[in-house]
Design a protein around this motif. Structure first.
Motif, PDB file in Angstrom:
ATOM      1  N   GLU A 192      39.572  39.788  30.057  1.00 55.63           N
ATOM      2  CA  GLU A 192      38.166  39.535  30.379  1.00 55.63           C
ATOM      3  C   GLU A 192      37.937  38.058  30.702  1.00 55.63           C
ATOM      4  OE1 GLU A 192      35.183  41.745  28.008  1.00 55.63           O
ATOM      5  OE2 GLU A 192      36.897  42.400  26.804  1.00 55.63           O
TER       6      GLU A 192
ATOM      7  N   ARG B 242      41.035  43.338  32.971  1.00 55.90           N
ATOM      8  CA  ARG B 242      39.588  43.254  33.207  1.00 55.90           C
ATOM      9  C   ARG B 242      39.142  41.822  33.508  1.00 55.90           C
ATOM     10  NH1 ARG B 242      37.985  45.507  27.694  1.00 55.90           N
ATOM     11  NH2 ARG B 242      40.117  44.771  27.287  1.00 55.90           N
TER      12      ARG B 242
ATOM     13  N   GLN C 108      42.015  47.457  37.574  1.00 53.07           N
ATOM     14  CA  GLN C 108      41.524  46.910  36.310  1.00 53.07           C
ATOM     15  C   GLN C 108      40.979  45.492  36.433  1.00 53.07           C
ATOM     16  OE1 GLN C 108      41.335  48.600  33.403  1.00 53.07           O
ATOM     17  NE2 GLN C 108      42.086  50.420  34.477  1.00 53.07           N
TER      18      GLN C 108
END
Length: 203
Positions: free
Chosen positions: A138, A158, A178
């Motif tokens: 992330e 991500r 992803q």
């Protein structure tokens, strides 16, 4: 100002220990407590930060060259415009650093098992470095560059990789499903790194 080599343990009643434009050479800090210390425009050459408690420390405009970091405590550490050149970093969790102002630059360095979880790193340069089994989870790497970098075992999960430059990178595996790869740059020779998770054989 407290000389390095003595325990630095600021308390709520003490002012932070501040170092301004100081040069440190061949200092060894293993297991030392540098918690809460402030370093502004300092340079560190051939210093060992292995297992050092850096929690809450502030590094502004500092340069690290030929330094060693093994599992340093980076909780709430402020890294602002920090340059790492020819450094070795192992087990460093940059995800524990303060998010505000986080800015790093890696040159000719080796990073093993380092984490950049949820770090905003827009425009971050990685140059001629090896990132082995590192973790970007992330992370915002918009416009970041991996110039002539090798990334074996490094995970991108991500992440925002919009406009990131991987044209001269190698040994990476990035799943387009992803990660956000809009306008990310790759070269024809390393496109296989985007397909490794699909069982496709490229000859």
């Amino acid at each position: 100002m407290v000389p390095l080599g003595q325990p630095l343990i600021p308390t709520a009643m003490q002012q932070p220990v501040v170092y301004l434009q100081k040069t440190f050479s061949k200092e060894e800090f293993p297991f030392e407590n540098l918690s809460g210390a402030e370093f502004e425009r300092c340079s560190f050459t051939e210093c060992d930060f292995s297992y050092v408690n850096l929690s809450g420390a502030l590094f502004t405009g500092c340069a690290f060259r030929l330094c060693r970091f093994v599992v340093p405590d980076l909780k709430r550490v402020h890294l602002q415009s920090a340059v790492f050149e020819e450094c070795q970093l192992s087990g460093a969790d940059f995800g524990q650093c303060e998010a505000l102002g986080f800015s790093v630059d890696f040159r000719h360095s080796k990073l093993d098992n380092c984490s950049f979880r949820k770090r905003k790193m827009s425009g971050t340069p990685f140059s001629k470095s090896v990132l082995n089994d590192c973790f970007f989870t992330e992370s915002d790497l918009t416009g970041a560059s991996f110039d002539d970098c090798s990334l074996p075992g490094t995970v991108f999960d991500r992440c925002t990789l919009k406009g990131a430059d991987f044209r001269s990178a190698s040994e990476f595996a990035i799943d387009p499903a992803q990660n956000n790869l809009r306008k990310a740059k790759f070269s024809t020779y390393n496109l296989a790194g985007l397909l490794s998770g699909y069982g496709i054989v490229i000859e």
